[in-house]
Design a protein around this motif. Sequence first.
Motif, PDB file in Angstrom:
ATOM      1  N   UNK A  44     -69.750   9.799 -28.783  1.00  0.00           N
ATOM      2  CA  UNK A  44     -70.726   8.715 -28.739  1.00  0.00           C
ATOM      3  C   UNK A  44     -72.039   9.114 -28.068  1.00  0.00           C
ATOM      4  N   UNK A  45     -72.281  10.398 -27.936  1.00  0.00           N
ATOM      5  CA  UNK A  45     -73.545  10.866 -27.369  1.00  0.00           C
ATOM      6  C   UNK A  45     -74.388  11.522 -28.458  1.00  0.00           C
ATOM      7  N   UNK A  46     -75.699  11.240 -28.411  1.00  0.00           N
ATOM      8  CA  UNK A  46     -76.608  11.712 -29.446  1.00  0.00           C
ATOM      9  C   UNK A  46     -77.784  12.503 -28.876  1.00  0.00           C
ATOM     10  N   UNK A  47     -77.732  12.826 -27.616  1.00  0.00           N
ATOM     11  CA  UNK A  47     -78.857  13.498 -26.972  1.00  0.00           C
ATOM     12  C   UNK A  47     -78.372  14.250 -25.741  1.00  0.00           C
ATOM     13  N   UNK A  48     -78.915  15.447 -25.543  1.00  0.00           N
ATOM     14  CA  UNK A  48     -78.668  16.197 -24.317  1.00  0.00           C
ATOM     15  C   UNK A  48     -79.950  16.952 -23.977  1.00  0.00           C
ATOM     16  N   UNK A  60     -73.157  19.242 -25.542  1.00  0.00           N
ATOM     17  CA  UNK A  60     -72.158  19.967 -24.762  1.00  0.00           C
ATOM     18  C   UNK A  60     -70.992  20.468 -25.611  1.00  0.00           C
ATOM     19  N   UNK A  61     -71.274  20.825 -26.839  1.00  0.00           N
ATOM     20  CA  UNK A  61     -70.230  21.361 -27.705  1.00  0.00           C
ATOM     21  C   UNK A  61     -70.870  22.059 -28.894  1.00  0.00           C
ATOM     22  N   UNK A  62     -70.064  22.777 -29.639  1.00  0.00           N
ATOM     23  CA  UNK A  62     -70.480  23.347 -30.912  1.00  0.00           C
ATOM     24  C   UNK A  62     -69.328  23.164 -31.891  1.00  0.00           C
ATOM     25  N   UNK A  63     -69.576  23.482 -33.140  1.00  0.00           N
ATOM     26  CA  UNK A  63     -68.497  23.486 -34.121  1.00  0.00           C
ATOM     27  C   UNK A  63     -67.917  24.888 -34.228  1.00  0.00           C
ATOM     28  N   UNK A  64     -66.620  25.010 -34.485  1.00  0.00           N
ATOM     29  CA  UNK A  64     -66.019  26.332 -34.670  1.00  0.00           C
ATOM     30  C   UNK A  64     -66.665  27.083 -35.819  1.00  0.00           C
ATOM     31  N   UNK A  65     -66.808  28.378 -35.646  1.00  0.00           N
ATOM     32  CA  UNK A  65     -67.370  29.232 -36.694  1.00  0.00           C
ATOM     33  C   UNK A  65     -66.255  29.787 -37.574  1.00  0.00           C
ATOM     34  N   UNK A  66     -66.605  30.252 -38.783  1.00  0.00           N
ATOM     35  CA  UNK A  66     -65.586  30.764 -39.705  1.00  0.00           C
ATOM     36  C   UNK A  66     -64.884  32.021 -39.204  1.00  0.00           C
ATOM     37  N   UNK A  76     -72.050  24.695 -19.361  1.00  0.00           N
ATOM     38  CA  UNK A  76     -71.447  25.813 -20.077  1.00  0.00           C
ATOM     39  C   UNK A  76     -71.793  27.152 -19.427  1.00  0.00           C
ATOM     40  N   UNK A  77     -70.935  27.583 -18.502  1.00  0.00           N
ATOM     41  CA  UNK A  77     -71.198  28.808 -17.754  1.00  0.00           C
ATOM     42  C   UNK A  77     -71.144  30.066 -18.602  1.00  0.00           C
ATOM     43  N   UNK A  78     -70.521  29.973 -19.784  1.00  0.00           N
ATOM     44  CA  UNK A  78     -70.414  31.166 -20.615  1.00  0.00           C
ATOM     45  C   UNK A  78     -71.760  31.654 -21.123  1.00  0.00           C
ATOM     46  N   UNK A  79     -72.854  30.802 -20.986  1.00  0.00           N
ATOM     47  CA  UNK A  79     -74.183  31.254 -21.393  1.00  0.00           C
ATOM     48  C   UNK A  79     -74.687  32.379 -20.496  1.00  0.00           C
TER      49      UNK A  79
END
Length: 241
Positions: free
Chosen positions: A174-178, A135-141, A187-190
């Motif tokens: 602390x979550x390792x699976x989705x 449920x997240x991503x890392x920021x892009x450059x 994530x409604x932005x999809x």
Amino acid sequence: MIFRQLCDSQKGALSYLLGDPVTREAVIIDPVPALLESFALFIQERGLILTYILQTHHEVEQMSAAEELKTATGARVLAHESNTNSQIDLRLRHGDRLYFGEESLQVLHTPGQSPCALTYHWEDRLFTGKTLLVNSTLPCPSTDDTQVLYQSITQRLMTFPGETLVYPGLETKERRLTSIEEVRRKDNWFHNQNGHREIFQKYSRLFTNSTSKSSNAVKKPGSPDEEVHRYTPDRNNPVSL
């Protein structure tokens, strides 16, 4: 399938081992130095033959671990064709299929975090590296990279059935699976053609001066100061969407 997920408790990095129970051939995805001893023990206990060391993205620490595994086992290191590191034995393209014993992985090119980012697909599982976390991503450059990441996620990952499991390259809260369905619901932005702009707006609060790092400590009740996890406003921290 023989399967093992390991986590570097200090950095939250997640690595994976997949093995064919018939031929005992195995692959490791995104090894890190802290987990090499655990992997070596597991391989020995199960009588596995390490065939491939797979990279989902380029990172110096992971490359160092891959080189060590390569020297110890003779396994080949695989990464995207845009990765120019001299230790890469086989370069991959979108749509390639890797066989180890009677099992196989499909290669998906999912750029955004980096041009060489890959996702590996097996049966009902996606190994997404740092492209998609729980449920997240890392920021892009940059804004352009954010749009590329949005396209990678929506056009190549969200097209899988909802029950498809997502195994990321980093632990998040602390979550390792989705699952694909969970990501869709959260994530409604999809479902929005301007979704990449919404992602960047959420990232913008992270693109600040690093001098503010020391003020963002989160301390668990009863934990000593050295266990404080500091959430710093840089591109190495996941941002929940």
